[in-house]
Design a protein around this motif. Structure first.
Motif, PDB file in Angstrom:
ATOM      1  N   VAL A   1      35.873 -62.073   4.674  1.00 48.87           N
ATOM      2  CA  VAL A   1      34.908 -62.575   5.658  1.00 48.87           C
ATOM      3  C   VAL A   1      35.333 -62.169   7.062  1.00 48.87           C
ATOM      4  CG1 VAL A   1      34.011 -64.692   6.722  1.00 48.87           C
ATOM      5  CG2 VAL A   1      34.023 -64.448   4.237  1.00 48.87           C
ATOM      6  N   ALA A   2      36.619 -62.267   7.358  1.00 45.62           N
ATOM      7  CA  ALA A   2      37.108 -61.875   8.691  1.00 45.62           C
ATOM      8  C   ALA A   2      36.895 -60.374   8.915  1.00 45.62           C
ATOM      9  CB  ALA A   2      38.585 -62.226   8.839  1.00 45.62           C
TER      10      ALA A   2
ATOM     11  N   ASN B   1      34.499 -58.685  11.785  1.00 47.28           N
ATOM     12  CA  ASN B   1      35.021 -57.687  12.714  1.00 47.28           C
ATOM     13  C   ASN B   1      34.175 -56.418  12.701  1.00 47.28           C
ATOM     14  OD1 ASN B   1      37.100 -59.269  13.711  1.00 47.28           O
ATOM     15  ND2 ASN B   1      38.594 -58.490  12.238  1.00 47.28           N
ATOM     16  N   ARG B   2      33.688 -56.020  11.536  1.00 48.44           N
ATOM     17  CA  ARG B   2      32.844 -54.826  11.446  1.00 48.44           C
ATOM     18  C   ARG B   2      31.482 -55.060  12.083  1.00 48.44           C
ATOM     19  NH1 ARG B   2      35.009 -54.639   6.204  1.00 48.44           N
ATOM     20  NH2 ARG B   2      33.133 -55.615   5.390  1.00 48.44           N
ATOM     21  N   SER B   3      31.019 -56.306  12.031  1.00 46.32           N
ATOM     22  CA  SER B   3      29.681 -56.641  12.550  1.00 46.32           C
ATOM     23  C   SER B   3      29.661 -56.744  14.068  1.00 46.32           C
ATOM     24  CB  SER B   3      29.212 -57.977  11.943  1.00 46.32           C
ATOM     25  OG  SER B   3      29.092 -57.833  10.559  1.00 46.32           O
ATOM     26  N   ARG B   4      30.786 -56.821  14.681  1.00 48.60           N
ATOM     27  CA  ARG B   4      30.833 -56.995  16.159  1.00 48.60           C
ATOM     28  C   ARG B   4      30.588 -55.725  16.900  1.00 48.60           C
ATOM     29  NH1 ARG B   4      35.991 -60.987  16.744  1.00 48.60           N
ATOM     30  NH2 ARG B   4      35.082 -62.651  15.577  1.00 48.60           N
TER      31      ARG B   4
END
Length: 178
Positions: A170-171, A175-178
Motif C-alpha cells: 500500500v505504501a 508513493n507511485r500515485s503521488r
C-alpha cells in the motif's frame, strides 16, 4: 492450540521464531514469559530463575544470529557448530493434537538454555536439509524486526505476516500515485 501447529510441521521453527520474537519485543524476557512460550509450543515444563532466564535470552540471541543468515553455506556452518557444542538427542514424541514429531530431548539435569540450543540445532538442521535453503528470515517491512518461518512453496517469504506485506504494498502504491 494454535492451528498452524496442527496443519504443518516446520520442524520446530515456529517455536524458535516465536521465542526470539518474544525475547526481542520484551514479552518473553521474563522467566514467566519464556516459560509461557515454551509451554505454548509443547516444550518441557520449565521453572526458570532470573539466571536461567538470562541464559535462555542469550541462547535466543544466538538463534537469532542464525535466523538472520540467508546464505545456506554460512547457515550450515553455524548450525553444525551448534550441533557440535549442543548435540541433539532426538526422540519421536507425540504432542497432544499433533502428529508424531522428532524432538530434541535433554537429560533431566540439563540447563534450559542447553536444551534450547540443542532443540534449535536439530530444528534448524532438519529444516535447512529439507528445504535446501534458509527458509526463515526477518521481516523486510520498515519498522518490523520480527522473525518468521517460510513454509511457502513458491517465492521466498519476505514478511512476517500478511499485514506487513500489505502495509508495504500500500505504501509503494501511494508513493507511485503521488
Amino acid at each position: 492450540m494454535d492451528q498452524r501447529f496442527i496443519d504443518d510441521n516446520p520442524r520446530g521453527l515456529y517455536f524458535l521464531a516465536d521465542l526470539v520474537n518474544a525475547v526481542q519485543d520484551g514479552t518473553g524476557a521474563t522467566p514467566a514469559g519464556l516459560e509461557a512460550v515454551v509451554e505454548a509450543h509443547g516444550g518441557p515444563p520449565l521453572r526458570l530463575t532470573e539466571a536461567t532466564a538470562r541464559e535462555m535470552r542469550e541462547a535466543a540471541e544466538a538463534i537469532a544470529g542464525i535466523l538472520d543468515l540467508d546464505d545456506e553455506d554460512a547457515a550450515a556452518q553455524a548450525i553444525n557448530a551448534l550441533l557440535d557444542r549442543y548435540p541433539a538427542r532426538p526422540r519421536l514424541e507425540r504432542v497432544p493434537e499433533r502428529r508424531w514429531s522428532l524432538r530434541a530431548t535433554a537429560p533431566h539435569d540439563a540447563e534450559p538454555a542447553r536444551w534450547l540450543l540443542s532443540t534449535a540445532a536439530l530444528a534448524l538442521a532438519l529444516w535447512l536439509s529439507e528445504r535446501g535453503y534458509c527458509a526463515w528470515g526477518r521481516c523486510a517491512a520498515p519498522g518490523c524486526d520480527r522473525y518468521f518461518t517460510d513454509t511457502g512453496r513458491r517465492t521466498p517469504q519476505r514478511y512476517c505476516s500478511t499485514r506487513c506485506g500489505t502495509r508495504v504494498r500500500v505504501a509503494a502504491h501511494r508513493n507511485r500515485s503521488r
